[in-house]
Design a protein around this motif. Structure first.
Motif, PDB file in Angstrom:
ATOM      1  N   ASP A  54       0.829  -1.191   0.054  1.00 48.93           N
ATOM      2  CA  ASP A  54       0.088   0.145   0.111  1.00 48.93           C
ATOM      3  C   ASP A  54       0.893   1.380   0.065  1.00 48.93           C
ATOM      4  OD1 ASP A  54      -2.199  -1.608  -0.099  1.00 48.93           O
ATOM      5  OD2 ASP A  54      -2.362  -1.539   2.170  1.00 48.93           O
ATOM      6  N   SER A  55       2.119   0.958   0.528  1.00 48.55           N
ATOM      7  CA  SER A  55       2.849   2.401   0.786  1.00 48.55           C
ATOM      8  C   SER A  55       4.501   1.663   0.880  1.00 48.55           C
ATOM      9  CB  SER A  55       2.284   3.181   1.833  1.00 48.55           C
ATOM     10  OG  SER A  55       2.683   2.517   3.036  1.00 48.55           O
ATOM     11  N   PHE A  56       5.326   2.679   0.650  1.00 43.00           N
ATOM     12  CA  PHE A  56       6.724   2.723   0.973  1.00 43.00           C
ATOM     13  C   PHE A  56       6.962   2.226   2.571  1.00 43.00           C
ATOM     14  CE2 PHE A  56      10.979   4.294   2.143  1.00 43.00           C
ATOM     15  CZ  PHE A  56      11.719   3.557   1.256  1.00 43.00           C
ATOM     16  N   GLU A  57       6.121   2.721   3.250  1.00 48.12           N
ATOM     17  CA  GLU A  57       6.142   2.542   4.761  1.00 48.12           C
ATOM     18  C   GLU A  57       5.612   1.071   5.067  1.00 48.12           C
ATOM     19  OE1 GLU A  57       6.504   6.627   3.975  1.00 48.12           O
ATOM     20  OE2 GLU A  57       4.761   5.302   3.509  1.00 48.12           O
ATOM     21  N   ALA A  58       4.563   0.464   4.491  1.00 52.39           N
ATOM     22  CA  ALA A  58       3.992  -0.942   4.548  1.00 52.39           C
ATOM     23  C   ALA A  58       5.104  -1.771   4.178  1.00 52.39           C
ATOM     24  CB  ALA A  58       3.067  -0.945   3.792  1.00 52.39           C
ATOM     25  N   MET A  59       6.050  -1.402   3.125  1.00 52.50           N
ATOM     26  CA  MET A  59       7.108  -2.202   2.793  1.00 52.50           C
ATOM     27  C   MET A  59       7.987  -2.581   3.754  1.00 52.50           C
ATOM     28  SD  MET A  59      10.416  -2.306   1.345  1.00 52.50           S
ATOM     29  CE  MET A  59      10.446  -0.715   0.699  1.00 52.50           C
ATOM     30  N   LEU A  60       8.546  -1.296   4.194  1.00 57.47           N
ATOM     31  CA  LEU A  60       9.729  -1.202   5.368  1.00 57.47           C
ATOM     32  C   LEU A  60       9.177  -2.069   6.477  1.00 57.47           C
ATOM     33  CD1 LEU A  60      10.934   2.429   5.175  1.00 57.47           C
ATOM     34  CD2 LEU A  60      11.887   0.270   4.167  1.00 57.47           C
ATOM     35  N   GLU A  61       8.195  -2.223   6.996  1.00 60.71           N
ATOM     36  CA  GLU A  61       7.491  -2.824   7.903  1.00 60.71           C
ATOM     37  C   GLU A  61       7.372  -4.195   7.523  1.00 60.71           C
ATOM     38  OE1 GLU A  61       3.791  -0.904   8.918  1.00 60.71           O
ATOM     39  OE2 GLU A  61       4.619   0.841   9.550  1.00 60.71           O
ATOM     40  N   ASP A  62       7.346  -4.723   6.695  1.00 64.70           N
ATOM     41  CA  ASP A  62       7.419  -6.234   6.449  1.00 64.70           C
ATOM     42  C   ASP A  62       8.656  -7.056   6.778  1.00 64.70           C
ATOM     43  OD1 ASP A  62       7.279  -8.701   5.223  1.00 64.70           O
ATOM     44  OD2 ASP A  62       6.739  -8.140   3.199  1.00 64.70           O
ATOM     45  N   PRO A  63       8.693  -7.725   7.734  1.00 64.31           N
ATOM     46  CA  PRO A  63       9.687  -8.409   8.567  1.00 64.31           C
ATOM     47  C   PRO A  63      10.421  -9.690   7.624  1.00 64.31           C
ATOM     48  CG  PRO A  63       7.990  -9.275   9.712  1.00 64.31           C
ATOM     49  CD  PRO A  63       7.522  -7.987   8.487  1.00 64.31           C
ATOM     50  N   THR A  64       9.759 -10.010   6.176  1.00 65.20           N
ATOM     51  CA  THR A  64      10.300 -10.801   5.459  1.00 65.20           C
ATOM     52  C   THR A  64      11.443 -10.058   4.551  1.00 65.20           C
ATOM     53  OG1 THR A  64       8.617 -10.742   4.110  1.00 65.20           O
ATOM     54  CG2 THR A  64       8.308 -12.155   5.953  1.00 65.20           C
ATOM     55  N   VAL A  65      11.399  -8.942   4.330  1.00 64.01           N
ATOM     56  CA  VAL A  65      12.017  -8.386   3.242  1.00 64.01           C
ATOM     57  C   VAL A  65      13.602  -7.945   3.875  1.00 64.01           C
ATOM     58  CG1 VAL A  65      12.327  -6.219   1.836  1.00 64.01           C
ATOM     59  CG2 VAL A  65      10.028  -7.425   2.158  1.00 64.01           C
ATOM     60  N   ASP A  66      14.426  -8.577   3.321  1.00 65.87           N
ATOM     61  CA  ASP A  66      15.880  -8.269   3.642  1.00 65.87           C
ATOM     62  C   ASP A  66      16.329  -7.252   3.004  1.00 65.87           C
ATOM     63  OD1 ASP A  66      16.262 -10.742   5.110  1.00 65.87           O
ATOM     64  OD2 ASP A  66      15.939 -11.911   3.316  1.00 65.87           O
ATOM     65  N   ALA A  67      15.914  -7.007   1.712  1.00 64.83           N
ATOM     66  CA  ALA A  67      16.895  -6.078   0.869  1.00 64.83           C
ATOM     67  C   ALA A  67      15.729  -5.196   0.097  1.00 64.83           C
ATOM     68  CB  ALA A  67      17.923  -6.572   0.094  1.00 64.83           C
ATOM     69  N   VAL A  68      15.991  -3.971   0.051  1.00 63.87           N
ATOM     70  CA  VAL A  68      15.203  -2.871  -0.835  1.00 63.87           C
ATOM     71  C   VAL A  68      15.917  -2.454  -1.882  1.00 63.87           C
ATOM     72  CG1 VAL A  68      13.997  -0.763  -0.857  1.00 63.87           C
ATOM     73  CG2 VAL A  68      13.973  -2.277   1.427  1.00 63.87           C
ATOM     74  N   HIS A  69      15.152  -2.445  -3.205  1.00 63.53           N
ATOM     75  CA  HIS A  69      15.779  -1.978  -4.398  1.00 63.53           C
ATOM     76  C   HIS A  69      14.799  -0.578  -4.577  1.00 63.53           C
ATOM     77  CE1 HIS A  69      18.152  -5.684  -6.075  1.00 63.53           C
ATOM     78  NE2 HIS A  69      17.633  -6.033  -4.802  1.00 63.53           N
ATOM     79  N   VAL A  70      15.840   0.446  -4.599  1.00 71.23           N
ATOM     80  CA  VAL A  70      15.246   1.831  -4.927  1.00 71.23           C
ATOM     81  C   VAL A  70      15.463   2.026  -6.372  1.00 71.23           C
ATOM     82  CG1 VAL A  70      15.380   4.104  -4.489  1.00 71.23           C
ATOM     83  CG2 VAL A  70      15.671   2.529  -2.668  1.00 71.23           C
ATOM     84  N   THR A  71      14.361   2.047  -7.284  1.00 67.25           N
ATOM     85  CA  THR A  71      14.193   2.269  -8.820  1.00 67.25           C
ATOM     86  C   THR A  71      13.434   3.640  -8.987  1.00 67.25           C
ATOM     87  OG1 THR A  71      12.682   0.783  -9.508  1.00 67.25           O
ATOM     88  CG2 THR A  71      14.812  -0.062  -8.985  1.00 67.25           C
ATOM     89  N   THR A  72      13.291   4.528  -8.036  1.00 68.89           N
ATOM     90  CA  THR A  72      12.158   5.609  -8.244  1.00 68.89           C
ATOM     91  C   THR A  72      13.016   6.658  -8.988  1.00 68.89           C
ATOM     92  OG1 THR A  72      12.893   6.106  -6.056  1.00 68.89           O
ATOM     93  CG2 THR A  72      10.810   4.930  -6.483  1.00 68.89           C
ATOM     94  N   PRO A  73      12.149   7.772  -9.271  1.00 66.64           N
ATOM     95  CA  PRO A  73      12.835   8.942  -9.736  1.00 66.64           C
ATOM     96  C   PRO A  73      14.027   9.279  -9.033  1.00 66.64           C
ATOM     97  CG  PRO A  73      10.619   9.079 -10.339  1.00 66.64           C
ATOM     98  CD  PRO A  73      10.735   8.012  -9.448  1.00 66.64           C
ATOM     99  N   ASN A  74      14.930  10.170  -9.559  1.00 67.20           N
ATOM    100  CA  ASN A  74      16.280  10.354  -8.879  1.00 67.20           C
ATOM    101  C   ASN A  74      15.956  11.372  -7.458  1.00 67.20           C
ATOM    102  OD1 ASN A  74      17.227   9.457 -11.184  1.00 67.20           O
ATOM    103  ND2 ASN A  74      18.085  11.371 -12.075  1.00 67.20           N
ATOM    104  N   ALA A  75      14.946  11.981  -7.418  1.00 65.89           N
ATOM    105  CA  ALA A  75      14.808  12.962  -6.198  1.00 65.89           C
ATOM    106  C   ALA A  75      14.427  12.219  -5.019  1.00 65.89           C
ATOM    107  CB  ALA A  75      13.741  14.010  -6.605  1.00 65.89           C
ATOM    108  N   LEU A  76      13.947  11.057  -5.404  1.00 67.04           N
ATOM    109  CA  LEU A  76      13.591  10.344  -4.102  1.00 67.04           C
ATOM    110  C   LEU A  76      14.621   9.310  -3.596  1.00 67.04           C
ATOM    111  CD1 LEU A  76      10.024   9.075  -5.360  1.00 67.04           C
ATOM    112  CD2 LEU A  76      10.294  10.931  -3.863  1.00 67.04           C
ATOM    113  N   HIS A  77      15.635   9.072  -4.287  1.00 63.65           N
ATOM    114  CA  HIS A  77      16.749   8.168  -4.010  1.00 63.65           C
ATOM    115  C   HIS A  77      17.086   8.155  -2.433  1.00 63.65           C
ATOM    116  CE1 HIS A  77      17.760   6.954  -8.428  1.00 63.65           C
ATOM    117  NE2 HIS A  77      16.566   6.837  -8.186  1.00 63.65           N
ATOM    118  N   ALA A  78      17.776   9.132  -2.139  1.00 64.90           N
ATOM    119  CA  ALA A  78      18.491   9.467  -1.027  1.00 64.90           C
ATOM    120  C   ALA A  78      17.598   9.280   0.230  1.00 64.90           C
ATOM    121  CB  ALA A  78      19.316  10.872  -0.905  1.00 64.90           C
TER     122      ALA A  78
END
Length: 382
Positions: A54-78
């Motif tokens: 549902d959101s970026f925050e919901a993904m971060l709260e998923d305990p099964t996720v070990d690694a996050v791949h950031v492929t969004t527009p440049n301004a969001l990367h950092a």
């Protein structure tokens, strides 16, 4: 060994390239994050991915996720990379790592403090023949490197109706062609030579001063119909650039960058001229490495694991004669990154580009932007 689990943030061309490469590496993709669940769902369905967060925050709260791949527009990367690190995730981020060196410096410090794996998708160096070129230079096979030259050419922004978020400064940053594709070549040049770029003299230019585009978003490499409903937008970001380079050992170089070169879809080329011999590679013939001699016939070294240096052979997946191309660079890169993810943190000397490399490229591109503005040589501020 437990299989690592990843989530991919961003559902454009590059995001889905990450999904495909992760699967080839045996990494489970738990789900996608898009600009909205409705926009992400068709991409997830097409890729056979069950979950859309549902959101970026919901993904971060998923305990099964070990690694996050950031492929969004440049301004969001950092920001997204920093938040993922804070959540205890390993982070693989598309380039540029951030819009400014101030951003990337803070992010690098956070990554080091976190103990998590941090990597930047400077994937062009993961063509096997790019690794072979580096091995030749390291072994002294061409003598002392003196001059590096090359280009990164595309044509997908040739027409005034070509459009994408990369043309919007708030989303992409001050630089466009140089930050988008030139950054890959700059990293490649430093990777194969083992020498850092110390000074630059750049001439950036906008060849299409006004573009016309629809109100909505346009995916990378998609075409737009020329209709009366298009919005006119003045442009000042770089369509192309010519850049002179100085390296830390006294070597010299030249780089041409363009996203308005008709017929060139994704052409990366590099040549390194040494005191004895020369070597050159081009992504349009990715399995071929040219080696130039003065007093005997030139050579073409074709990609074949048995004939390559160990560093190049280990990222070669197919037998000689079975061409490895752009999608394979992500597999080669991710296979090395996830070896560190499986061990729980980065090795002392990672064999893939980290936030250190991502920060360094931003330092070089900032110097390029300043050089073009001031029309003079600029020292890279390390």
């Amino acid at each position: 060994m437990r299989t690592s689990v990843a989530a991919v943030v961003g559902t454009g061309f590059i995001g889905m390239a990450h999904v495909e490469a992760l699967r080839r590496c045996g990494v489970q993709v738990a789900g996608l994050v898009g600009s909205s669940p409705d926009r992400a769902r068709p991409k997830a369905d097409a890729a056979g991915i069950a979950r859309v967060y549902d959101s970026f925050e919901a993904m971060l709260e998923d305990p099964t996720v070990d690694a996050v791949h950031v492929t969004t527009p440049n301004a969001l990367h950092a920001d997204q990379a920093a938040r993922a690190l804070t959540a205890g995730k390993h982070v693989i981020c598309e380039k540029p790592l951030g819009l400014t060196a101030a951003e990337t410096s803070e992010l690098l410090a956070a990554a080091r403090d976190s103990g998590r794996v941090h990597a930047v998708c400077l994937n062009i160096r993961f063509y096997p023949q790019a690794h072979q070129l580096r091995a030749l230079i390291q072994d002294g096979a061409i003598g002392q490197p003196r001059f590096g030259s090359g280009s990164y050419l595309q044509d997908w922004l040739l027409r005034e109706t070509d459009w994408n978020w990369r043309l919007v400064p708030d989303a992409a940053g001050e630089l466009r062609a140089v930050a988008d594709i030139g950054s890959h070549w700059l990293d490649l040049a430093q990777f194969v030579t083992g020498k850092r770029i110390t000074e630059v003299m750049a001439d950036l230019h906008t060849f299409v001063p006004v573009r016309r585009h629809p109100e909505g978003s346009v995916e990378t490499f998609a075409s737009v119909d020329d209709t009366d409903d298009l919005v006119e937008e003045p442009m000042d970001s770089d369509d192309g650039a010519g850049i002179l380079l100085r390296f830390e050992d006294g070597g010299r170089g030249t780089l041409t960058v363009s996203q308005v070169s008709a017929g060139r879809k994704n052409a990366v080329s590099i040549e390194v001229d040494g005191s004895d011999d020369a070597a050159a590679w081009c992504s349009e013939t990715p399995d071929e490495l040219w080696i130039g001699h003065r007093d005997r016939p030139n050579e073409n070294l074709w990609r074949d694991a048995g004939a390559l240096a160990p560093s190049a052979a280990t990222i070669t997946q197919y037998p000689g004669g079975h061409v490895e191309g752009y999608p394979d660079t992500f597999r080669g890169l991710f296979s090395r990154i996830y070896a560190n993810v499986e061990r729980g943190g980065p090795s002392p000397d990672p064999d893939y580009p980290t936030f250190v490399d991502g920060h360094d490229v931003v330092l070089v591109t900032e110097a390029i932007a300043r050089s073009s503005r001031e029309q003079r040589w600029v020292t890279v501020d390390r």
